[in-house]
Scaffold this motif. Structure first.
Motif, PDB file in Angstrom:
ATOM      1  N   MET A  65       0.853  -1.176   0.000  1.00  0.00           N
ATOM      2  CA  MET A  65       0.000   0.000   0.000  1.00  0.00           C
ATOM      3  C   MET A  65       0.895   1.233   0.000  1.00  0.00           C
ATOM      4  O   MET A  65       1.774   1.369   0.844  1.00  0.00           O
ATOM      5  N   SER A  66       0.684   2.127  -0.946  1.00  0.00           N
ATOM      6  CA  SER A  66       1.503   3.329  -1.033  1.00  0.00           C
ATOM      7  C   SER A  66       0.946   4.409  -0.112  1.00  0.00           C
ATOM      8  O   SER A  66      -0.254   4.528   0.083  1.00  0.00           O
ATOM      9  N   SER A  67       1.860   5.164   0.433  1.00  0.00           N
ATOM     10  CA  SER A  67       1.428   6.247   1.320  1.00  0.00           C
ATOM     11  C   SER A  67       1.055   7.459   0.490  1.00  0.00           C
ATOM     12  O   SER A  67       1.662   7.715  -0.555  1.00  0.00           O
ATOM     13  N   PRO A  68       0.054   8.212   0.930  1.00  0.00           N
ATOM     14  CA  PRO A  68      -0.341   9.405   0.166  1.00  0.00           C
ATOM     15  C   PRO A  68       0.754  10.464   0.224  1.00  0.00           C
ATOM     16  O   PRO A  68       1.460  10.598   1.220  1.00  0.00           O
ATOM     17  N   GLN A  69       0.878  11.186  -0.869  1.00  0.00           N
ATOM     18  CA  GLN A  69       1.880  12.242  -0.907  1.00  0.00           C
ATOM     19  C   GLN A  69       1.378  13.462  -0.157  1.00  0.00           C
ATOM     20  O   GLN A  69       0.216  13.843  -0.289  1.00  0.00           O
ATOM     21  N   ILE A  70       2.263  14.045   0.601  1.00  0.00           N
ATOM     22  CA  ILE A  70       1.922  15.237   1.367  1.00  0.00           C
ATOM     23  C   ILE A  70       2.639  16.408   0.718  1.00  0.00           C
ATOM     24  O   ILE A  70       3.857  16.371   0.523  1.00  0.00           O
ATOM     25  N   GLU A  71       1.868  17.438   0.371  1.00  0.00           N
ATOM     26  CA  GLU A  71       2.461  18.622  -0.247  1.00  0.00           C
ATOM     27  C   GLU A  71       2.966  19.550   0.851  1.00  0.00           C
ATOM     28  O   GLU A  71       2.256  19.851   1.803  1.00  0.00           O
ATOM     29  N   THR A  72       4.194  19.966   0.696  1.00  0.00           N
ATOM     30  CA  THR A  72       4.767  20.899   1.655  1.00  0.00           C
ATOM     31  C   THR A  72       5.320  22.098   0.908  1.00  0.00           C
ATOM     32  O   THR A  72       5.582  22.045  -0.295  1.00  0.00           O
ATOM     33  N   VAL A  73       5.509  23.168   1.625  1.00  0.00           N
ATOM     34  CA  VAL A  73       6.095  24.375   1.051  1.00  0.00           C
ATOM     35  C   VAL A  73       7.601  24.197   1.094  1.00  0.00           C
ATOM     36  O   VAL A  73       8.179  23.998   2.157  1.00  0.00           O
ATOM     37  N   THR A  74       8.239  24.222  -0.071  1.00  0.00           N
ATOM     38  CA  THR A  74       9.674  23.972  -0.110  1.00  0.00           C
ATOM     39  C   THR A  74      10.479  25.259  -0.286  1.00  0.00           C
ATOM     40  O   THR A  74      11.554  25.392   0.261  1.00  0.00           O
ATOM     41  N   SER A  75       9.973  26.189  -1.016  1.00  0.00           N
ATOM     42  CA  SER A  75      10.706  27.410  -1.301  1.00  0.00           C
ATOM     43  C   SER A  75      10.601  28.390  -0.132  1.00  0.00           C
ATOM     44  O   SER A  75       9.544  28.539   0.482  1.00  0.00           O
ATOM     45  N   GLY A  76      11.690  29.047   0.146  1.00  0.00           N
ATOM     46  CA  GLY A  76      11.684  30.055   1.197  1.00  0.00           C
ATOM     47  C   GLY A  76      10.783  31.226   0.848  1.00  0.00           C
ATOM     48  O   GLY A  76      10.126  31.806   1.718  1.00  0.00           O
ATOM     49  N   ALA A  77      10.749  31.566  -0.437  1.00  0.00           N
ATOM     50  CA  ALA A  77       9.887  32.668  -0.877  1.00  0.00           C
ATOM     51  C   ALA A  77       8.421  32.301  -0.690  1.00  0.00           C
ATOM     52  O   ALA A  77       7.611  33.146  -0.288  1.00  0.00           O
ATOM     53  N   ASP A  78       8.078  31.040  -0.973  1.00  0.00           N
ATOM     54  CA  ASP A  78       6.688  30.618  -0.787  1.00  0.00           C
ATOM     55  C   ASP A  78       6.310  30.621   0.691  1.00  0.00           C
ATOM     56  O   ASP A  78       5.195  30.998   1.044  1.00  0.00           O
ATOM     57  N   LYS A  79       7.244  30.206   1.534  1.00  0.00           N
ATOM     58  CA  LYS A  79       6.975  30.255   2.975  1.00  0.00           C
ATOM     59  C   LYS A  79       6.734  31.690   3.423  1.00  0.00           C
ATOM     60  O   LYS A  79       5.827  31.962   4.207  1.00  0.00           O
ATOM     61  N   ALA A  80       7.531  32.596   2.908  1.00  0.00           N
ATOM     62  CA  ALA A  80       7.385  34.008   3.275  1.00  0.00           C
ATOM     63  C   ALA A  80       6.057  34.561   2.758  1.00  0.00           C
ATOM     64  O   ALA A  80       5.370  35.316   3.467  1.00  0.00           O
ATOM     65  N   LYS A  81       5.671  34.178   1.543  1.00  0.00           N
ATOM     66  CA  LYS A  81       4.404  34.657   0.988  1.00  0.00           C
ATOM     67  C   LYS A  81       3.215  34.138   1.796  1.00  0.00           C
ATOM     68  O   LYS A  81       2.275  34.884   2.075  1.00  0.00           O
ATOM     69  N   LEU A  82       3.244  32.849   2.161  1.00  0.00           N
ATOM     70  CA  LEU A  82       2.155  32.294   2.967  1.00  0.00           C
ATOM     71  C   LEU A  82       2.114  32.919   4.353  1.00  0.00           C
ATOM     72  O   LEU A  82       1.037  33.189   4.890  1.00  0.00           O
ATOM     73  N   ALA A  83       3.282  33.154   4.933  1.00  0.00           N
ATOM     74  CA  ALA A  83       3.324  33.817   6.239  1.00  0.00           C
ATOM     75  C   ALA A  83       2.784  35.241   6.141  1.00  0.00           C
ATOM     76  O   ALA A  83       2.030  35.697   7.014  1.00  0.00           O
ATOM     77  N   ALA A  84       3.156  35.943   5.078  1.00  0.00           N
ATOM     78  CA  ALA A  84       2.658  37.309   4.879  1.00  0.00           C
ATOM     79  C   ALA A  84       1.145  37.312   4.690  1.00  0.00           C
ATOM     80  O   ALA A  84       0.445  38.180   5.243  1.00  0.00           O
ATOM     81  N   ALA A  85       0.630  36.347   3.941  1.00  0.00           N
ATOM     82  CA  ALA A  85      -0.819  36.264   3.741  1.00  0.00           C
ATOM     83  C   ALA A  85      -1.517  35.998   5.066  1.00  0.00           C
ATOM     84  O   ALA A  85      -2.547  36.609   5.374  1.00  0.00           O
ATOM     85  N   GLY A  86      -0.966  35.104   5.860  1.00  0.00           N
ATOM     86  CA  GLY A  86      -1.540  34.830   7.178  1.00  0.00           C
ATOM     87  C   GLY A  86      -1.507  36.050   8.076  1.00  0.00           C
ATOM     88  O   GLY A  86      -2.482  36.349   8.781  1.00  0.00           O
ATOM     89  N   LEU A  87      -0.397  36.754   8.063  1.00  0.00           N
ATOM     90  CA  LEU A  87      -0.294  37.973   8.882  1.00  0.00           C
ATOM     91  C   LEU A  87      -1.266  39.049   8.407  1.00  0.00           C
ATOM     92  O   LEU A  87      -1.824  39.790   9.229  1.00  0.00           O
ATOM     93  N   LEU A  88      -1.472  39.141   7.111  1.00  0.00           N
ATOM     94  CA  LEU A  88      -2.438  40.114   6.594  1.00  0.00           C
ATOM     95  C   LEU A  88      -3.863  39.772   7.041  1.00  0.00           C
ATOM     96  O   LEU A  88      -4.645  40.673   7.366  1.00  0.00           O
ATOM     97  N   VAL A  89      -4.191  38.490   7.076  1.00  0.00           N
ATOM     98  CA  VAL A  89      -5.528  38.096   7.546  1.00  0.00           C
ATOM     99  C   VAL A  89      -5.685  38.438   9.025  1.00  0.00           C
ATOM    100  O   VAL A  89      -6.700  39.021   9.442  1.00  0.00           O
ATOM    101  N   VAL A  90      -4.680  38.091   9.823  1.00  0.00           N
ATOM    102  CA  VAL A  90      -4.737  38.414  11.258  1.00  0.00           C
ATOM    103  C   VAL A  90      -4.779  39.925  11.443  1.00  0.00           C
ATOM    104  O   VAL A  90      -5.532  40.446  12.278  1.00  0.00           O
ATOM    105  N   GLY A  91      -3.972  40.642  10.649  1.00  0.00           N
ATOM    106  CA  GLY A  91      -3.973  42.102  10.725  1.00  0.00           C
ATOM    107  C   GLY A  91      -5.317  42.701  10.334  1.00  0.00           C
ATOM    108  O   GLY A  91      -5.765  43.693  10.919  1.00  0.00           O
ATOM    109  N   ALA A  92      -5.978  42.107   9.357  1.00  0.00           N
ATOM    110  CA  ALA A  92      -7.286  42.609   8.928  1.00  0.00           C
ATOM    111  C   ALA A  92      -8.293  42.513  10.059  1.00  0.00           C
ATOM    112  O   ALA A  92      -9.036  43.463  10.329  1.00  0.00           O
ATOM    113  N   VAL A  93      -8.305  41.378  10.734  1.00  0.00           N
ATOM    114  CA  VAL A  93      -9.237  41.204  11.853  1.00  0.00           C
ATOM    115  C   VAL A  93      -8.870  42.156  12.998  1.00  0.00           C
ATOM    116  O   VAL A  93      -9.747  42.792  13.608  1.00  0.00           O
ATOM    117  N   ALA A  94      -7.575  42.286  13.272  1.00  0.00           N
ATOM    118  CA  ALA A  94      -7.138  43.173  14.347  1.00  0.00           C
ATOM    119  C   ALA A  94      -7.502  44.627  14.045  1.00  0.00           C
ATOM    120  O   ALA A  94      -8.007  45.343  14.923  1.00  0.00           O
TER     121      ALA A  94
END
Length: 126
Positions: A1-30
Motif C-alpha cells: 500500500m503506497s502512502s499518500p503524498q503530502i504537499e509541503t512548502v519547499t521554497s523560502g519565498a513561498d513560505k514568506a508569501k504564505l506567512a505574509a498572507a496569514g499575517l495580513l488576515v490576522v492584521g485585517a481582523v485586528a
C-alpha cells in the motif's frame, strides 16, 4: 500500500508569501476591532482591503498558482459535461418525488404495524 503524498512548502519565498498572507488576515481582523470607534464603513473597508491584499499575496505563491490551475481544470471538465434536457430533468425529479412518497408510506405503515403488534397484541396496552 503506497502512502499518500503530502504537499509541503519547499521554497523560502513561498513560505514568506504564505506567512505574509496569514499575517495580513490576522492584521485585517485586528484592524477591524482596533477601529471600533470609527464608522462601520471605514472598518469594513479596511477589513476588505487587507483581506484582498492577503488573497493577492496568496495567489502569487506556488500553492495559489496550483489553486488557480485546479480551478481552470475544473472549469474545462465542467464544459465537457452533457447536461440532461429540461424534459428529462423534470421527469427524473418526478420519479424521485414519487419514490420518496412511496418510501414514506412504507415506513409509516411498517412503524404503525410494529406499534400495533408490540403494544396491542404482545403487551396488551391500549
Amino acid at each position: 500500500m503506497s502512502s499518500p503524498q503530502i504537499e509541503t512548502v519547499t521554497s523560502g519565498a513561498d513560505k514568506a508569501k504564505l506567512a505574509a498572507a496569514g499575517l495580513l488576515v490576522v492584521g485585517a481582523v485586528a484592524v477591524f476591532y482596533l477601529l471600533g470607534k470609527q464608522d462601520l464603513w471605514l472598518r469594513v473597508l479596511a477589513l476588505l482591503a487587507l483581506m484582498a491584499a492577503a488573497v493577492g499575496v496568496f495567489f502569487t505563491s506556488a500553492q495559489g498558482k496550483e489553486l488557480i490551475a485546479f480551478g481552470q481544470d475544473a472549469t474545462k471538465e465542467l464544459r465537457k459535461v452533457v447536461w440532461p434536457a429540461r424534459q428529462e430533468a423534470t421527469q427524473m425529479t418526478l420519479y424521485v418525488f414519487a419514490f420518496v412518497v412511496v418510501m414514506a408510506l412504507f415506513l409509516w405503515l411498517t412503524d404503525k404495524s410494529l406499534e400495533w403488534v408490540l403494544y396491542s397484541l404482545i403487551l396488551g396496552w391500549k
